[in-house]
Design a protein around this motif. Structure first.
Motif, PDB file in Angstrom:
ATOM      1  N   PHE A  77      12.382  43.628  25.980  1.00 44.93           N
ATOM      2  CA  PHE A  77      13.727  43.617  25.408  1.00 44.93           C
ATOM      3  C   PHE A  77      13.671  43.585  23.875  1.00 44.93           C
ATOM      4  CE2 PHE A  77      17.503  41.414  23.832  1.00 44.93           C
ATOM      5  CZ  PHE A  77      18.428  42.392  24.177  1.00 44.93           C
ATOM      6  N   ALA A 101      19.619  37.051  22.287  1.00 43.66           N
ATOM      7  CA  ALA A 101      20.561  37.684  23.212  1.00 43.66           C
ATOM      8  C   ALA A 101      20.700  36.907  24.519  1.00 43.66           C
ATOM      9  CB  ALA A 101      20.153  39.129  23.460  1.00 43.66           C
ATOM     10  N   PRO A 102      19.587  36.558  25.201  1.00 47.68           N
ATOM     11  CA  PRO A 102      19.778  35.745  26.412  1.00 47.68           C
ATOM     12  C   PRO A 102      20.408  34.390  26.106  1.00 47.68           C
ATOM     13  CG  PRO A 102      17.419  36.097  25.963  1.00 47.68           C
ATOM     14  CD  PRO A 102      18.181  36.985  25.024  1.00 47.68           C
ATOM     15  N   TYR A 105      24.102  34.938  25.701  1.00 51.90           N
ATOM     16  CA  TYR A 105      24.735  35.184  27.002  1.00 51.90           C
ATOM     17  C   TYR A 105      24.925  33.867  27.766  1.00 51.90           C
ATOM     18  CZ  TYR A 105      25.817  37.209  31.519  1.00 51.90           C
ATOM     19  OH  TYR A 105      26.443  37.531  32.696  1.00 51.90           O
ATOM     20  N   TYR A 132      22.021  43.597  25.458  1.00 52.69           N
ATOM     21  CA  TYR A 132      21.897  42.560  26.487  1.00 52.69           C
ATOM     22  C   TYR A 132      23.208  42.404  27.257  1.00 52.69           C
ATOM     23  CZ  TYR A 132      19.890  38.601  28.866  1.00 52.69           C
ATOM     24  OH  TYR A 132      19.382  37.775  29.838  1.00 52.69           O
TER      25      TYR A 132
END
Ligand code: NDP
Length: 264
Positions: A77, A101-102, A105, A132
């Motif tokens: 990623f 990004a994770p 989220y 993402y």
């Protein structure tokens, strides 16, 4: 021997990452120490990392692309977005990850259901979040001050706009990833643009934390539920800590150890 970690960036004086990671080291009984290191643009990131004898580092503005270049092995990623915010040294090799990004989220899920998003800004954070969020089934559009950085988003198939003539369609969430408001002397975004972007949104999220940016002030004035980047900071830090400590703890254990820093 104590394992050393650092945050590289410019500016770093505002960062709460050392507080967050050192608290978790202490609470989980890990023999580590985390500090921050001001690194000017163009500085030798890899050489600095190795000279300081670090086990790991977080990377912030303006070095995420340089960290991508500095790593020997980059997770898929982070390679896709060419932005690395976490480096870990393992058996002589530098591994690069993107936990922004994770982490974002995980923070966004606390708001409620989100199906559409408008991202303001087109830098490394915007690239990571856009891909993402799309991978999680969220429809994403992007608006940026200048056209240059939008080329990447166009090539990836995102609907893009510059500020000029921007007319927003309703979105569940508007996310500010620009550095406008990070420093007190940074140029503010035009109020008309903020109003256009926020007018029909359900939620507003800024990735900057610890201060009320003009973006969040406008969201507040419009009575929109909003949050700053603190939860994202926490969540990306939890995932980075997991890499730093070779998955020794569960994410829940790390979260429990770290979360109190938000109230310190
Ligand atoms: P980049 O330098 O890669 O990109 C910056 C973006 O902001 C560009 O699109 C740029 O537009 C825009 N911009 C800069 N100044 C202004 C301004 N005065 N008005 C409008 N637009 C502006 O930065 P990153 O994407 O790496 O980081 C962006 C922000 O995200 C930083 O504030 C950083 O602290 C924050 N962040 C927070 C995290 C957290 O955990 N809470 C994690 C990661 C990042 P242009 O292309 O026109 O120059």
């Amino acid at each position: 021997m104590k394992s050393l970690f650092a945050l590289f960036g410019n500016p770093v004086h505002h960062s709460k990452s050392p507080l967050m990671h050192n608290l978790a080291f202490q609470k989980l009984g890990y023999d580590g120490c985390y500090t921050r290191w001001l690194l000017k643009e163009g500085a030798r990131l890899r050489e600095t990392f190795l000279a300081l004898d670090l086990k790991g580092a977080n990377i912030t503005v303006p070095h995420k692309e340089a960290a991508f270049e500095a790593a020997d092995i980059v997770e898929d990623f982070a390679a896709e977005v060419r932005a690395v915010n976490t480096l870990v040294l393992k058996e002589g090799k530098l591994y690069g990850y993107n936990t922004d990004a994770p982490g974002f989220y995980r923070a966004l899920q606390k708001l409620g259901e989100v199906k559409t998003a408008l991202i303001m800004g087109a830098g490394g954070t915007a690239r990571a979040l856009s891909l993402y969020l799309r991978s999680q089934g969220i429809d994403v559009e992007v608006v940026n001050r200048s056209a240059g950085r939008l080329e990447w988003f166009k090539a990836e198939g995102f609907v893009c706009h510059t500020w000029e003539g921007f007319d927003a369609t309703p979105k569940d969430v508007v996310i500010n990833t620009t550095s406008a408001g990070l420093e007190d002397n940074s140029l503010p975004m035009p109020k008309a643009l903020l109003d256009a972007a926020l007018a029909q949104a359900k939620y507003a999220v800024d990735v900057i934390y610890g201060k009320e940016t003009p973006f969040l002030e406008e969201a507040k004035r419009l009575n929109l539920p909003h949050f700053d980047g603190s939860e994202m900071l926490l969540q990306q830090g939890i995932i980075a800590f997991d890499y730093f400590t070779d998955h020794r703890y569960t994410l829940d254990e790390i979260e429990k150890a770290m979360r109190p820093f938000l109230n310190l």
